[in-house]
Motif scaffolding. Sequence first.
Motif, PDB file in Angstrom:
ATOM      1  N   ASP A 636       0.822  -1.215   0.000  1.00 23.61           N
ATOM      2  CA  ASP A 636       0.000   0.000   0.000  1.00 23.61           C
ATOM      3  C   ASP A 636       0.857   1.267   0.000  1.00 23.61           C
ATOM      4  O   ASP A 636       0.357   2.347  -0.320  1.00 23.61           O
ATOM      5  N   ARG A 637       2.138   1.155   0.371  1.00 23.78           N
ATOM      6  CA  ARG A 637       3.021   2.324   0.369  1.00 23.78           C
ATOM      7  C   ARG A 637       3.560   2.646  -1.017  1.00 23.78           C
ATOM      8  O   ARG A 637       4.198   3.685  -1.200  1.00 23.78           O
ATOM      9  N   PRO A 639       2.074   3.579  -3.922  1.00 20.23           N
ATOM     10  CA  PRO A 639       1.643   4.854  -4.523  1.00 20.23           C
ATOM     11  C   PRO A 639       2.320   6.069  -3.878  1.00 20.23           C
ATOM     12  O   PRO A 639       2.640   7.039  -4.559  1.00 20.23           O
ATOM     13  N   GLU A 643       4.629   8.879  -5.750  1.00 16.71           N
ATOM     14  CA  GLU A 643       4.438  10.330  -5.663  1.00 16.71           C
ATOM     15  C   GLU A 643       5.746  11.034  -5.287  1.00 16.71           C
ATOM     16  O   GLU A 643       6.079  12.085  -5.823  1.00 16.71           O
ATOM     17  N   CYS A 656       7.310  -3.134 -15.252  1.00 16.62           N
ATOM     18  CA  CYS A 656       6.423  -4.010 -14.497  1.00 16.62           C
ATOM     19  C   CYS A 656       6.589  -5.475 -14.860  1.00 16.62           C
ATOM     20  O   CYS A 656       6.004  -6.345 -14.190  1.00 16.62           O
ATOM     21  N   GLY A 665      -2.870  -0.829 -11.849  1.00 16.15           N
ATOM     22  CA  GLY A 665      -3.855   0.245 -11.692  1.00 16.15           C
ATOM     23  C   GLY A 665      -3.486   1.232 -10.606  1.00 16.15           C
ATOM     24  O   GLY A 665      -3.726   2.425 -10.736  1.00 16.15           O
ATOM     25  N   ARG A 666      -2.866   0.736  -9.532  1.00 14.52           N
ATOM     26  CA  ARG A 666      -2.524   1.631  -8.438  1.00 14.52           C
ATOM     27  C   ARG A 666      -1.367   2.557  -8.775  1.00 14.52           C
ATOM     28  O   ARG A 666      -1.103   3.507  -8.049  1.00 14.52           O
ATOM     29  N   LEU A 667      -0.650   2.263  -9.868  1.00 15.01           N
ATOM     30  CA  LEU A 667       0.482   3.111 -10.259  1.00 15.01           C
ATOM     31  C   LEU A 667       0.082   4.206 -11.235  1.00 15.01           C
ATOM     32  O   LEU A 667       0.895   5.051 -11.574  1.00 15.01           O
ATOM     33  N   ALA A 669      -1.550   7.562 -12.726  1.00 12.23           N
ATOM     34  CA  ALA A 669      -1.780   8.928 -12.245  1.00 12.23           C
ATOM     35  C   ALA A 669      -1.880   9.834 -13.467  1.00 12.23           C
ATOM     36  O   ALA A 669      -1.818   9.375 -14.621  1.00 12.23           O
TER      37      ALA A 669
END
Length: 719
Positions: A636-637, A639, A643, A656, A665-667, A669
């Motif tokens: 979870d850290r 993303p 940033e 990847c 998907g979590r990457l 932005a």
Amino acid sequence: MNSGQIAAGDVDVDLARLFAGFRRKWPRILLAALVITGIVFAVAFMATPQYRAETRLLIETRESIYTRPQGTVDGDRPILDGEGVTSQVQLISSTEILSQVAGALQLGERAEFSGGGGSLVDRLMVLVGLKSTPPEAPVDERVLTAFREHLTVYRVENSRVIVIEFSSEDSALAAQVANAVADAYVAVQSDAKLLSNTSATDWLEPEIEDLRERVKEAEARVAEYRAKSDLLLGQNNTVLATQQLSELSSELSRMRANRSAAEVQAEALRAALRDGAAIENQPEVMASPLIQRLRERQLELQTQIADLSTTLLGNHPRIRALQSQLTDISGQIRAEAGKVLSGLESEADTARRREADLTSELNQLKVASGRAEEEQVELRALEREATAQRELLESYLTRYREAASRSDRNYLPADVRIFSRAITPSEPYFPKIVPITAAAFVASLLIMAIITLLQELFSGRAMRPAVDTMQPVASPAAPEPKPAFDDAAESRLPSSASRTVHGLAAAAPSYEPDAADTAWEPQFGEIGVEQASEKLVSGGATRALFISPEGDEAAAASVLVARDVADSGLRVVLLDLTASGAASLPMLESVAYTGITNLLASQAQFAEIIHADLFSDCHIIPVGTADPARAMRAADRLPIIMESLTAAYDVVVVECGPADAGAIGRLLAADTEVLVSMIDPREGEIAADTAEQLREAGIHAPILVTPAGKAYPPGRDAA
């Protein structure tokens, strides 16, 4: 990047013609510079020399500890802060001081101050219009105006030092005026202190006479009220009634204690006599001298009886005689104890009567003391008024004597000291002929050169038509083959990297699409490695996510793109999220480096996982050496880490590996490009599956990156 550009205008500056015109006109430039320099030299040579002298003052308290007025301390000294020193600077420039100095040195008789013809420079400035003609003003006003123009007074920063500078045509006069201004300022300060001291004595004298009369009246009222109220004072300035009350109260307490002690002793002795107990141990009985002697005789008889009992029987006449004497002595002791009891009872009775008398007297004194206290309140008020008047009178008298003695002895040191007097300068400060001439020569050369360049530009002789720089752009389907490295570059790489890259190059043959290969065309827009780099640089993307569905062998495209973008001058970091570290090996020649898994597992700091590429300016974050299962618990850290990297770098490239579309998907932005790296796009099934997964994940515009944009012959380094 795309090489086709639009011209900024129709003409360009021809630097060759521009500087050619400059070379043609350099004699004229040099001649003009020499003429201007000669004029400046003549003006400076004919200018009247000016001399400058300076005197320095120190603002400080000159009062010594031996002559300082009584009762004053260091905190009572005059305020000498920055504002105070600045105020003294203005005082030195005041009209009063300048007029005194001008009159003492007769400056009005000098043409320099009275408004004469002035120097040659002044006359030239008046002729040119740079300076107005001196008006017809009184001589004193003209002298003061010229005086202020030649005088400069300023405070040295962060100090209490004041500098007095004066400039003049006469070197001796410059030093005289600077010293005279300093002396006049010191005299003004001394006169100001003398005036203040005199004003104080003039004001204190009538005040002291008035205070004397008021002190007499206040003390007379105190004495009159004390006599009228009969407030007699005892010891320690205490009212007599109050003092007697205190003493009587102490006597009553003592008498009560004596009475109580006598009653207790009598009761104890009475109980001993009544009960037939031994009375010899009672303190009152033991205190009687007679009883003490009887007790000693009793002990002697008891001792004799004990001694005789060892040889005689109990009915022996001698023993019986001793026992009879012992009985008589015991009776005498009890009789004497009765007398002691009578004495204690008499003492208690006497103390009881004395206590009653003292209580009656105490009640009477309480009434008298209360009345005296009420009268003493008014008396204390009168005494306070008299004391205040007396103290004020004494203070005024002390100050008056000090001020009068200072005036009589003329001891009023000014709070300023001249610690550096001006001396007659030997060299003028203006004009400095050599520096002025050199500066004029350089400035004239520069000005003439600028004028010449502007003339060439405005005349159009230094302009030429603009050249069209538009070039045709090659189609992505048929890019021009270009090797990534030459043989010399390949020879500089380490052997381990060469073997790894040769393996990737062997698995990535040059590909030319034909009409039969259409499985991937509806899903992707195909570009080469170079076009992908240009798109990231020109498109302003901050993240580039690479998916390699064919496995680790296709990860070479992300490495090449990251290096190309870094070569363009941007700050680039490559994040390797593959399981085997396929992107880290070509850049670090090893996977045994701390990386993203160590950061997620809290085994390393952020700065410890970023490494430099061995063959470019790109940075690399490898997979790392931590346990992947433990690292994934902190996924979870990721993303937040992305940033942070986006804020620190211009472009963040993420490899990847063969991850599915949902996993990245979590990457995603803003300003993110998704690129699919494939060595052989003819594998339509893999391309179709990848396109479908991306479409389901909401990514509708992925980019296919293939080696088609760059031809990599066998044996060449692809990474």
